[in-house]
Design an enzyme around this catalytic site. Structure first.
Site, PDB file in Angstrom:
ATOM      1  N   GLU A   1      -0.745   3.502  -5.875  1.00 18.37           N
ATOM      2  CA  GLU A   1      -0.135   2.227  -5.501  1.00 18.37           C
ATOM      3  C   GLU A   1      -1.025   1.399  -4.574  1.00 18.37           C
ATOM      4  OE1 GLU A   1       3.798   1.100  -2.957  1.00 18.37           O
ATOM      5  OE2 GLU A   1       4.034   2.605  -4.518  1.00 18.37           O
ATOM      6  N   ASP A   2      -1.709   2.057  -3.639  1.00 21.75           N
ATOM      7  CA  ASP A   2      -2.398   1.329  -2.571  1.00 21.75           C
ATOM      8  C   ASP A   2      -3.920   1.422  -2.572  1.00 21.75           C
ATOM      9  OD1 ASP A   2       0.060   0.499  -1.622  1.00 21.75           O
ATOM     10  OD2 ASP A   2       0.223   2.110  -0.158  1.00 21.75           O
TER      11      ASP A   2
END
Length: 184
Positions: free
Chosen positions: A64-65
């Protein structure tokens, strides 16, 4: 049985991927502290000894990051870990409000292992908001996060009663410390 060396490999991988990231608190603490806290919460409060689940905990924000791909997680740590990480990964291309709504919806149909990881993640985020809140967050924004986290966790309950109780405790403490009323 848990393989400590695999868990440490996952931790080292996550630390490398998150190395330049910081939390949103005033001291801009290293981001890696969060995945470590989530894995620790699972192991200590939840009494989880499931190696792939603990590995997924330290890796849960990498796709996600960071520029990490699900395929990379699968190649390095196996399909089981990759599947758990995938269950916890938001699509950052979607609007924030859509992602929040989808987390509530997906929580109820997540695997039992992903539900435990989701609860541990929310406990850690709530405790961080109470102790070292993100810079610039108003009282209303903090209340909104706590109320939303409660909705997400409602769909995860019943898999690990220890984590359920620990979440309730964290939520009560945060609301008391921040002087926030329970949502109506």
């Amino acid at each position: 049985m848990m393989n400590p060396s695999r868990l440490l490999e996952a931790l080292a991988f996550a630390a490398t991927r998150h190395r330049n990231q910081r939390r949103k608190d005033a001291s801009a603490s290293p981001y890696i502290n969060h995945p470590i806290a989530v894995a620790t919460m699972l192991a200590t409060a939840g009494h989880v000894q499931d190696g792939p689940l603990l590995m997924a905990a330290v890796l849960h924000d990498t796709v996600e990051d960071t520029r990490t791909t699900p395929r990379e997680i699968k190649a390095k740590f196996g399909a089981e870990v990759a599947s758990l990480v995938r269950e916890l990964t938001d699509n950052k291309k979607l609007a924030r409000e859509v992602r929040k709504r989808l987390q509530i919806e997906h929580a109820a149909v997540a695997s039992p292992r992903a539900k435990q990881l989701k609860i541990a993640d929310k406990i850690c985020n709530i405790e961080d908001i109470a102790a070292t809140p993100p810079t610039g967050w108003s009282k209303a924004r903090k209340r909104e996060y706590l109320d939303w986290a409660e909705q997400v966790v409602a769909g995860c309950r019943g898999v690990n009663p220890r984590l359920d109780a620990r979440f309730d405790q964290a939520l009560r403490r945060a609301r008391k410390k921040l002087r926030l009323k329970t949502r109506d």
